[in-house]
Design an enzyme around this catalytic site. Structure first.
Site, short mmCIF file in Angstrom:
data_model
loop_
_atom_site.label_atom_id
_atom_site.label_comp_id
_atom_site.label_asym_id
_atom_site.label_seq_id
_atom_site.Cartn_x
_atom_site.Cartn_y
_atom_site.Cartn_z
N SER A 1 0.79 -1.23 0.00
CA SER A 1 0.00 0.00 0.00
C SER A 1 0.82 1.28 0.00
CB SER A 1 -0.98 -0.01 1.17
OG SER A 1 -0.31 -0.30 2.36
N HIS B 1 -5.74 -3.43 -2.97
CA HIS B 1 -5.44 -2.46 -4.02
C HIS B 1 -5.41 -3.07 -5.42
CE1 HIS B 1 -4.55 0.41 -0.85
NE2 HIS B 1 -3.86 -0.55 -0.27
N LYS C 1 -12.63 0.36 -1.85
CA LYS C 1 -11.61 1.07 -2.65
C LYS C 1 -12.09 1.10 -4.11
CE LYS C 1 -8.31 0.54 0.95
NZ LYS C 1 -7.38 -0.31 1.66
C1 LIG Z 1 -7.50 -0.58 3.20
C2 LIG Z 1 -6.79 -1.86 3.46
C3 LIG Z 1 -7.32 -2.82 4.33
C4 LIG Z 1 -8.52 -2.55 5.20
O1 LIG Z 1 -9.70 -2.53 4.47
P1 LIG Z 1 -10.93 -1.67 5.02
O2 LIG Z 1 -12.09 -2.22 4.28
O3 LIG Z 1 -10.61 -0.26 4.71
O4 LIG Z 1 -11.00 -1.94 6.49
C5 LIG Z 1 -6.68 -4.04 4.44
N1 LIG Z 1 -5.54 -4.28 3.75
C6 LIG Z 1 -4.99 -3.38 2.92
C7 LIG Z 1 -3.73 -3.71 2.19
C8 LIG Z 1 -5.59 -2.13 2.77
O5 LIG Z 1 -5.03 -1.22 1.98
#
Ligand SMILES: *Cc1c(COP(=O)(O)O)cnc(C)c1O
Length: 400
Positions: free
Chosen positions: A186, A214, A245
């Site tokens: 990330s 992602h 996302k």
């Molecule tokens: C955003 C994210 C999460 C958490 O997901 P949410 O639905 O926002 O709680 C888990 N792992 C990664 C790599 C992320 O970027």
């Protein structure tokens, strides 16, 4: 006493420029939000959301959420195991299982309220005292926290060092082995070497937990994610995709061997002891999946790739012209494009200089990233126009 103690620590953090602040969006998520900060409201050009396909405010999904609410009301009323599980949740799980089936044959999907909860569920429910978790050191915080809560043995390997991982697997004596990795990291935007990880999992009889927060919706044919991007197929995958996302809504899911999904449903505390997400969310997500796999999704992925190339070409030219800047643009083909500038002050002052020009690009500092690699974390979206990326490049030229 408590308040004094906390105030002292807050002052210490402020002294190290570590205070975090929220900005308040005054308009829906998009590339040009109106943002309130320190009492001033401004229109900005934002490069910081994870809304990679620009779906968070898509009219079809807004309509789907409204329709879902008309049909199902606004609340689920209880956890999934009590009375909160509805037909539309079940239908969404069916869609998601079908979605991942080319990569995990026979998989069953389980819908979660957030990715954070899904990762806690996975690591605590599977990582019992008979298991060892092998985790990349740059994994997301939710995987780190899941590992801390689990009873399993924990082995971490330096980012991408599969030679270290292999030695750890060779020396492992527990009967259950779980390799845990982000698919797209990330803060760096690079991809885990999933083919090599799968190969290790097969050779050492391990399972492979892949967090595709992602990659889901962005990578692979029809946006089917990182496993599809690498054209991989195995029952050893335990896949976690997030739906807040690229999918533009909220929630997450785990897709895996049906026995694994059933075990999570029976024992995972972050699945059992939390209220089911509103059914209207599940309704909107079904519409989002259709968008992502259809022509509109394909078009948006092309736009996103065009912006990625445009930004990388522009930055590469700038770096080549002015080596004294000492900027570094790591390899990344994804929407996450880090521009590493070195020390904290440089990253912060660059971010402020962009802000002064009406651009919102966050500076990321240690401990979120390793010492000496403070960076601007630029995230691109299909909602960005070519002119938006041009403006960012010009603003960086002025700011540097
Ligand atoms: C955003 C994210 C999460 C958490 O997901 P949410 O639905 O926002 O709680 C888990 N792992 C990664 C790599 C992320 O970027």
């Amino acid at each position: 006493m408590l308040i004094e103690h906390l105030n002292r620590q807050l002052r210490e953090r402020a002294g190290q420029s570590l205070t975090r602040q929220r900005r308040t969006a005054m308009s829906p998520c998009g590339s040009h939000p109106r943002v309130m900060h320190e009492g001033v409201e401004r229109l900005v050009l934002a490069f910081c959301s994870n809304d990679y396909l620009g779906l968070a405010n898509h009219p079809a999904l807004v309509a789907a959420l409204a329709e879902g609410a008309c049909r199902w009301g606004v609340g689920s009323g209880a956890s999934h195991l009590v009375s909160g599980h509805s037909e539309v949740h079940a239908a969404l799980e069916g869609d998601l299982a079908g979605w991942i089936s080319p990569c995990i044959p026979g998989a069953r999907a389980l819908f979660f309220g957030t990715g954070y909860l899904a990762n806690l569920a996975l690591l605590t429910a599977l990582g019992d005292a008979r298991a060892t978790l092998f985790a990349d050191k740059l994994n997301h915080a939710s995987l780190v926290d899941g590992g801390l809560l689990a009873r399993a043995h924990m082995q971490r390997y330096a980012h991408g060092r599969l030679d270290v991982l292999e030695r750890q697997l060779q020396n492992c004596t527990t009967p259950v082995r779980l390799i845990v990795t982000d698919a797209v990291f990330s803060m760096d935007g690079d991809l885990a070497d999933l083919p090599a990880l799968l190969n290790l999992a097969e050779r050492y009889d391990a399972w492979l937990i892949v967090d595709d927060a992602h990659g889901f919706g962005v990578l692979g044919p029809q946006g089917r994610g990182s496993l599809a991007h690498f054209d991989l197929r195995s029952e050893r995958f335990i896949y976690m995709g997030t739906l807040g996302k690229a999918a533009g809504v909220a929630g997450a899911f785990v897709a895996a061997h049906p026995t694994i999904a059933e075990w999570l449903l029976q024992v995972a505390r972050s699945y059992i002891y939390t209220t089911a997400a509103p059914p209207a969310i599940a309704h909107a997500l079904r519409a989002s999946l259709e968008l992502i796999t259809g022509e509109e999704g394909a078009r948006r992925r092309v736009w996103l790739q065009q912006r990625v190339h445009q930004l990388r070409d522009g930055l590469a030219a700038m770096i080549a012209q002015r080596p004294s800047l000492d900027w570094h643009l790591p390899e990344s083909t994804t929407a996450i494009q880090p521009l590493i500038v070195g020390d904290n002050e440089r990253a912060l002052s660059l971010s402020s200089a962009l802000e002064a020009q009406g651009l919102w690009v966050p500076a990321i500092r240690p401990p979120t990233v390793p010492l000496g690699t403070a960076r601007l974390r630029i995230t691109l979206s299909a909602a960005h126009a070519a002119g938006d990326v041009e403006r960012l490049l010009t603003a960086l030229r002025i700011a540097s």
